[in-house]
Design a protein around this motif. Structure first.
Motif, mmCIF file in Angstrom:
data_model
loop_
_atom_site.group_PDB
_atom_site.id
_atom_site.type_symbol
_atom_site.label_atom_id
_atom_site.label_comp_id
_atom_site.label_asym_id
_atom_site.label_seq_id
_atom_site.Cartn_x
_atom_site.Cartn_y
_atom_site.Cartn_z
ATOM 1 N N ILE A 226 -4.215 0.909 -4.368
ATOM 2 C CA ILE A 226 -4.982 1.921 -3.647
ATOM 3 C C ILE A 226 -5.438 1.409 -2.289
ATOM 4 O O ILE A 226 -5.884 2.175 -1.439
ATOM 5 C CB ILE A 226 -6.200 2.362 -4.489
ATOM 6 C CG1 ILE A 226 -6.724 3.715 -3.993
ATOM 7 C CG2 ILE A 226 -7.286 1.302 -4.502
ATOM 8 C CD1 ILE A 226 -7.733 4.345 -4.916
ATOM 9 N N LEU A 227 -5.337 0.100 -2.067
ATOM 10 C CA LEU A 227 -5.688 -0.522 -0.793
ATOM 11 C C LEU A 227 -4.491 -1.318 -0.270
ATOM 12 O O LEU A 227 -3.743 -1.899 -1.054
ATOM 13 C CB LEU A 227 -6.902 -1.452 -0.966
ATOM 14 C CG LEU A 227 -8.222 -0.777 -1.353
ATOM 15 C CD1 LEU A 227 -9.281 -1.840 -1.634
ATOM 16 C CD2 LEU A 227 -8.694 0.162 -0.257
ATOM 17 N N PRO A 228 -4.278 -1.367 1.039
ATOM 18 C CA PRO A 228 -5.075 -0.720 2.104
ATOM 19 C C PRO A 228 -4.758 0.781 2.248
ATOM 20 O O PRO A 228 -5.542 1.524 2.819
ATOM 21 C CB PRO A 228 -4.658 -1.488 3.348
ATOM 22 C CG PRO A 228 -3.255 -1.907 3.064
ATOM 23 C CD PRO A 228 -3.197 -2.196 1.596
ATOM 24 N N VAL A 229 -3.584 1.208 1.750
ATOM 25 C CA VAL A 229 -3.219 2.634 1.806
ATOM 26 C C VAL A 229 -2.987 3.114 0.379
ATOM 27 O O VAL A 229 -2.212 2.507 -0.364
ATOM 28 C CB VAL A 229 -1.936 2.850 2.646
ATOM 29 C CG1 VAL A 229 -1.546 4.328 2.638
ATOM 30 C CG2 VAL A 229 -2.130 2.351 4.066
ATOM 31 N N PRO A 230 -3.654 4.169 -0.043
ATOM 32 C CA PRO A 230 -3.448 4.668 -1.412
ATOM 33 C C PRO A 230 -1.984 5.016 -1.668
ATOM 34 O O PRO A 230 -1.336 5.671 -0.848
ATOM 35 C CB PRO A 230 -4.328 5.927 -1.460
ATOM 36 C CG PRO A 230 -5.357 5.711 -0.404
ATOM 37 C CD PRO A 230 -4.669 4.947 0.689
ATOM 38 N N SER A 231 -1.476 4.563 -2.797
ATOM 39 C CA SER A 231 -0.071 4.793 -3.137
ATOM 40 C C SER A 231 0.088 6.139 -3.836
ATOM 41 O O SER A 231 0.429 6.207 -5.018
ATOM 42 C CB SER A 231 0.440 3.654 -4.024
ATOM 43 O OG SER A 231 0.366 2.418 -3.365
#
Length: 419
Positions: A214-219
């Motif tokens: 979910i970090l750094p960009v939510p999947s």
């Protein structure tokens, strides 16, 4: 002789609760006349479908049972609603199918070491409204693009995307009389028709997932059925062209496309020139559109499908299936949130206390994977779960909120005041 008592047990101003005890039965109501009716006899209640549904639940063995006669409540509150919200609002609720609802019954019991929760929303069949949207249980091929380790998944199948759009437009037109004018302008000025260009190319199956870090960009991952990918892609490109025309007027760069070919498929990436890192990647494959924030996530989804290592074969998902092991549903929600929450135990503030870390770690450890699924049968929707309900599970507290959907909260509140 059966002892019967009627007495106020709590009073605040003119509010009080009366209790009637008869043998092993206790009945409570704020209306004394209701208890008197029950004490004299069921008053015809035992001959109603609502009674039969509740009796069936008890005959199968029950732990907690919550029930609402929505048909009676809706009828009793019709005049109050019209005075409170007006005829236009009333017509919108009718178009959404709220007035077709008959009853809501929830039961929960523990057997074989599992908590079994079931809720049934019954209604009069209609060709419009929310209750007409869900399709009967069917295979969900979209789940074959989601990994066994997904943290959150929601999927559903609908009968006709065009009918859903028609219903929503009728509802919106009732509360916004200028809507048709705006839609006509949209088609005239921008060449876009919501029903023909967006709904018509789509199939009936949809799934959304958080499937990875979910970090750094939510999947995030979006998978939905597409019957006419060429038409849908033309619609996307037309929308982007129109967006870029408007952003250019504001001195902004807008959006840009990137296309690449691999394995006989065209992969699309749509990026913002004004905000770095904002992009959507997708591909059309096997009758589905598979989208995510990165090309790597889309490629990975295709590999899951080809390898057969997917969500529906994971032990956690299979543990929540009904006894027959059938994976055909009208809708489902699955979550396995512990892997998402656990890393935050070390990220809760600059100087987190030991108690905070321990509390969050304990919460993560107790979040069991949960699968909730729904069946649509034309005159009722049945929702069930065979595992302990977590934040998105079907605990009694969560299911109590279901009748409040589509503004039923106001209807129930007024019904309680009148009865």
């Amino acid at each position: 002789m059966i002892r019967k008592t009627r007495r106020p047990v709590h009073a605040t101003g003119d509010k009080q609760l009366y209790v009637w005890i008869s043998g092993d039965m206790l009945v409570a109501s704020p209306k004394l006349e209701r208890l008197q009716t029950i004490a004299k006899g069921s008053g015809g209640f035992s001959s109603t479908p609502f009674y039969s549904r509740i009796a069936q639940v008890y005959s199968e063995g029950a732990g907690i049972v919550l029930a609402a006669d929505l048909e009676k409540i809706i009828a009793h509150t019709r005049g109050v609603r019209r005075l409170a919200v007006g005829d236009q609002h009333e017509q919108a609720l009718s178009q959404l199918g709220v007035f077709n609802m008959k009853s809501f019954v929830l039961d929960q019991k523990d057997t074989d070491g599992k908590t079994h929760t079931r809720a049934v929303l019954s209604y009069t069949p209609a060709d419009h409204g929310v209750t007409s949207w869900l399709a009967q249980p069917a295979p969900m091929g979209s789940l074959e693009y989601i990994s066994p380790d997904a943290n959150l998944v929601a999927g559903f199948v609908i009968k006709n995307p065009g009918a859903v759009v028609d219903d929503l437009l009728k509802v919106l037109n009732g509360v916004c009389p200028d809507l048709n004018k705006h839609l006509t302008e949209l088609e005239t000025n921008h060449g876009l028709n919501l029903r023909n260009d967006i709904a018509a190319p789509l199939g009936g199956e949809y799934a959304f997932a958080i499937d990875g870090p979910i970090l750094p960009v939510p999947s995030w991952k979006l998978v939905f059925q597409v019957n006419d990918p060429a038409h849908l892609q033309q619609t996307f490109e037309r929308i982007v062209d129109e967006v870029n025309k408007e952003t250019a007027k504001e001195g902004k760069q807008g959006l840009e496309w990137e296309r690449s070919e691999s394995g006989g498929r065209t992969f699309y990436a749509l990026r913002s020139k004004d905000f770095g890192g904002v992009e959507v990647n997708y591909v059309f494959a096997n009758g589905y559109l598979i989208a995510g924030p990165t090309r790597a996530l889309v490629d990975q989804a295709l590999r899951y499908h080809d390898s057969g290592s997917t969500l529906t074969h994971s032990p956690q998902f299979m543990a929540g299936l009904p006894a027959d092991g059938n994976v055909n549903f009208s809708a489902l929600v699955y979550h396995n949130l512990a892997p998402l929450v656990q890393p935050f135990a070390n990220r809760i503030g600059s100087n987190p206390t030991d108690e905070q870390q321990q509390a969050l770690a304990a919460m993560a450890a107790n979040m069991q994977p949960t699968l909730a699924y729904a069946y649509a049968f034309g005159d009722r929707i049945e929702v069930a779960a065979n595992t302990e309900g977590g934040p998105f599970g079907l605990s009694p507290a969560t299911l109590l909120g279901m009748p409040n959907a589509f503004e039923l909260h106001h209807i129930l509140e007024q019904g309680l005041k009148k009865n």
